[in-house]
Design a protein around this motif. Structure first.
Motif, short mmCIF file in Angstrom:
data_model
loop_
_atom_site.label_atom_id
_atom_site.label_comp_id
_atom_site.label_asym_id
_atom_site.label_seq_id
_atom_site.Cartn_x
_atom_site.Cartn_y
_atom_site.Cartn_z
N THR A 21 0.83 -1.21 0.00
CA THR A 21 0.00 0.00 0.00
C THR A 21 0.86 1.25 0.00
N ALA A 22 1.95 1.22 0.79
CA ALA A 22 2.83 2.38 0.80
C ALA A 22 3.40 2.65 -0.59
N LEU A 23 3.82 1.58 -1.27
CA LEU A 23 4.35 1.74 -2.62
C LEU A 23 3.28 2.25 -3.57
N VAL A 24 2.08 1.71 -3.43
CA VAL A 24 1.00 2.16 -4.30
C VAL A 24 0.65 3.62 -4.04
N VAL A 25 0.64 3.99 -2.76
CA VAL A 25 0.30 5.37 -2.42
C VAL A 25 1.35 6.34 -2.98
N ILE A 26 2.62 5.98 -2.80
CA ILE A 26 3.67 6.87 -3.32
C ILE A 26 3.58 6.98 -4.84
N TRP A 27 3.43 5.82 -5.49
CA TRP A 27 3.31 5.86 -6.95
C TRP A 27 2.05 6.61 -7.39
N ALA A 30 2.51 10.41 -6.91
CA ALA A 30 3.34 11.00 -7.97
C ALA A 30 2.59 11.02 -9.30
N ALA A 31 1.92 9.90 -9.59
CA ALA A 31 1.16 9.86 -10.85
C ALA A 31 0.03 10.87 -10.84
N LYS A 32 -0.61 11.03 -9.68
CA LYS A 32 -1.72 11.98 -9.58
C LYS A 32 -1.25 13.41 -9.86
N LEU A 33 -0.11 13.75 -9.25
CA LEU A 33 0.41 15.11 -9.50
C LEU A 33 0.73 15.31 -10.98
N THR A 34 1.36 14.32 -11.57
CA THR A 34 1.73 14.46 -12.99
C THR A 34 0.49 14.48 -13.88
N GLN A 40 -4.55 19.76 -16.29
CA GLN A 40 -4.71 21.22 -16.21
C GLN A 40 -4.26 21.89 -17.51
N LEU A 41 -3.19 21.36 -18.10
CA LEU A 41 -2.74 21.95 -19.35
C LEU A 41 -3.71 21.67 -20.49
N GLY A 311 2.83 8.29 -19.18
CA GLY A 311 2.76 6.95 -19.75
C GLY A 311 3.99 6.12 -19.44
N ILE A 312 5.14 6.74 -19.53
CA ILE A 312 6.39 5.99 -19.30
C ILE A 312 6.60 5.72 -17.82
N VAL A 313 6.63 6.81 -17.04
CA VAL A 313 6.90 6.65 -15.60
C VAL A 313 5.76 5.89 -14.92
#
Length: 699
Positions: A21-27, A30-34, A40-41, A311-313
């Motif tokens: 879960t910790a790994l999923v949350v971190i990923w 980060a994915a959410k911010l990106t 937004q763009l 897509g890549i990250v």
């Protein structure tokens, strides 16, 4: 309070879920911010199409309506009135378009921008008030300009909230264009103000002051806006600044400020103001729209680049998360599978094997402990689980050995019960025989009455001894081959009760009980009758009634005591319907155990219920298989069948010895006499004794 219980499977998965879960949350974070950055763009285009452009169109229509409204206030001609009505319809159409398109971009629009857009729509919906004041000429030209300018200012505040892009360069260019758009609004205000002044040929002091303020504010906003543009966008406004329209407009501003005096006629140059101002407004609009399109187009490549990065990250991160989750959950499933096997083995032991073993032990079967204790867990890849399996196997062995030991102990206790009861039964039988002999020899009524009392106590002691035999699982020794009248059965049961004089028996004489059930039914009825006499006031009567029913023969024992609470009554009925195993610690309910065991032995249904008199009624339903209908030609007083064993017959006292012939029932002294006759002791009792002896001799 104990916490909520969780399964081992749940806890193992919970442990493995923590790092996953910790790994999923971190990923995910980060994915959410990106992703949000890319969204937004991308959504800037939708906001431009559904908010910015409709607001811009609404501003243009409001500016035009303001210009025509001021013209109408200045000249008041019918043609201007017609133009004004046409323009108002265009403004209303722009408001309707803005309302419809803005709803389509509600989710993509920033909250502050959305709120200002809704404020603009509400103000445009209330333009009818302003329009009525203009139609009635209740406003000055300057007041009308200010009222419309307030609505337009709200529209420009929509642009102020246009902060939907995280890119700093796009934000700065957008702010610069907003400043230029505001300067264009001031050009429109100036045009309307000068147009109104032309109608009267002069400006008032308020109008001149307002015009001067507009000029200063316009130039400041235009300078601030263009100074923030990058080279690509500034080039477009540099070309606009060099056009004759812009230079002429600036020159006219200077002429109005320097040459117009309040109350004085306007200079001739002011006549060219409307044409020049409208031309400049049109060019400013075209240039600003082109710059806005270019700014919005810049966000598209940036958003596409961000999406490629996502897509890549994101793909690589998701693959890592899935691989980690697969390995973790596969390991967890393996462990929980091994634990589930162990759990099923333990559950099978507790729910099936051990209860079945106990039932077999109760039936007296021999049990091989080694064969009944197989290993509870097979070889496992986890050391702890193997150790747990061995521990469960040891627990299983201990439990089965304990069950076997308890069964052996119970057998021993039953043997002790049975041995003591048989000895007591033999001694009591001998005592009854001795009493029978004494009763034949004694003629003294008082002494004979005392012997009858001892005879009665002995009979009750015999019943208690038989109760121990029944509890031990054996069958009492006395019994009958031939059927016995149910009336005599009920009277014999009454004889074995201490307070038998309070018992009234009302049984039909046409039915008998199968001989094999006589002893147990007598005992069963005696227990219930004694219970009724003990738990009811001494001045009350206990009724014993019987009648034939659809499913057998029903016997009811009713007392008039205090009754039993409903909860206790339901509990007792449940124990009578399904007698539990006899518990040595529950010695206060020996009679209840005996009744339940005897009823189950002969398929007799025993139930307790509340009596209409407040006491308790015990109802016995004898099955049809053990009830026999008598021959109606037999005499009213029948002889009891000869018992198979030497113990006394069903009568109130043991049968008289002297052969294998049937014996007559013997009455308890004065039990059947009326109350007034029980006081007559001498001759009456002697006569009764003599009659009894004659009956013995006849037999």
């Amino acid at each position: 309070m104990a916490g909520r219980k969780r399964s081992i499977r749940f806890k193992i998965f919970a442990i493995l879920l923590v790092p996953v879960t910790a790994l999923v949350v971190i990923w995910g974070f980060a994915a959410k911010l990106t992703i949000e950055q890319g969204q937004q763009l991308l959504r800037i285009q939708k906001v431009y199409d559904n908010i910015v452009y409709p607001v811009s169109a609404a501003i243009n229509e409001l500016q035009t309506e303001r210009f025509v409204s001021v013209s109408y206030l200045a000249w008041r001609t019918s043609s201007l009135r017609t133009d004004l009505q046409v323009q108002r319809r265009k403004t209303d159409a722009a408001a309707v378009l803005l309302t419809r398109l803005s709803e389509q971009a509600r989710d993509e629009t920033p909250p502050a921008m959305w709120d200002r857009a809704q404020d603009l729509i509400r103000q445009m919906d209330r333009l009818d008030i302003l329009r009525g004041q203009i139609d009635d000429h209740r406003l000055t030209r300057l007041d009308a300009i200010e009222e419309y300018s307030t609505v337009v200012e709200t529209a420009h505040q929509v642009y102020d909230r246009l902060m939907i892009s995280p890119d700093i360069d796009i934000i700065e260019q957008t702010k610069a264009l907003i400043l230029i758009t505001r300067s264009r609004e001031l050009v429109s205000q100036q045009s309307a103000l000068v147009l109104g002044a032309q109608a009267s040929g002069r400006m008032t002091q308020d109008e001149r002051d307002a015009f001067s303020g507009m000029v200063g504010k316009r130039r400041l906003l235009y300078q601030l806006g263009t100074s923030q543009l990058d080279a690509g966008l500034l080039k477009q406004y540099g070309a606009l600044n060099s056009t004759p329209v812009y230079t002429s407009f600036v020159s006219l501003e200077d002429d109005v400020i320097s040459r117009v005096r309040p109350g004085q006629p306007l200079p001739p140059e002011a006549l060219a103001w409307p044409t020049t101002a409208q031309a400049l407004t049109r060019q400013l609009t075209e240039t600003t729209d082109a710059a806005a399109d270019a700014t919005a187009a810049r966000a598209v490549p940036l958003a596409q680049s961000v999406l490629w990065d996502i897509g890549i990250v994101g793909g690589l991160g998701l693959a890592a998360v899935l691989a980690t989750a697969f390995i973790s959950f596969r390991f967890a499933r393996t462990v929980t599978g091994e634990l589930s096997i162990l759990h099923r083995a333990a559950a099978d032991l507790a729910g099936r094997r051990l209860p079945d073993l106990v039932r077999r032990l109760r039936r007296g079967e021999d049990v091989d402990v080694a064969a009944e204790t197989p290993p509870m867990a097979q070889a496992s890849g986890t050391v702890e689980i193997e150790n747990l399996g061995r521990a469960f196997t040891s627990v299983q062995l201990t439990a089965i050995e304990a069950a076997v030991g308890q069964a052996e102990l119970r057998k021993g206790v039953n043997k002790v019960f049975l041995n003591l009861a048989r000895r007591s039964q033999s001694l009591l039988q001998r005592q009854l025989g001795m009493l029978d002999g004494l009763e034949k020899e004694i003629n003294d009524p008082d002494l004979l009455e005392r012997l009858f009392g001892v005879d009665h106590l002995t009979t009750r002691m015999r019943r208690h001894a038989e109760g121990l035999i029944i509890l031990s699982g054996a069958v009492p020794g006395r019994g009958w081959r031939n059927p016995v009248r149910l009336y005599d059965v009920a009277r014999a049961a009454t004889e074995e009760v201490e307070d038998y004089l309070r018992v009234d028996v009302n049984m039909p004489h046409g039915y008998s009980l199968a001989g094999g059930s006589v002893t147990d039914v007598v005992h069963l009825l005696a227990e219930l009758i004694e219970n009724a006499t003990v738990f009811s006031p001494p001045q009350t009567r206990v009724q014993v009634r019987g009648e034939l029913v659809a499913r057998g023969f029903a016997i009811e024992v009713e007392d008039r005591g205090l009754g039993i609470p409903p909860e206790e009554l339901a509990h007792l009925n449940a124990r009578l319907a399904d007698p539990p195993e006899f518990d040595l610690a529950d010695s206060d309910r020996l009679g209840l155990f005996v009744v339940g065991l005897l009823a189950r032995r002969h398929n007799i249904r025993v139930s307790l219920r509340t009596s209409p008199y407040g006491g308790t009624s015990a109802v016995l339903l004898l099955p049809q298989e053990i009830v026999v209908e008598n021959d109606t030609r037999e005499p009213a007083v029948e002889r009891l069948a000869q018992p198979e064993t030497p113990p006394p017959a069903l009568a109130l006292t043991p049968p008289i010895s002297g052969g294998a012939q049937d014996s007559l029932p013997r009455r308890v002294r004065q039990a059947s006499l009326a109350p007034q006759l029980r006081e007559e002791r001498g001759d009456l009792f002697s006569s009764f004794q003599a009659g009894w002896q004659r009956a013995q001799e006849d037999s």
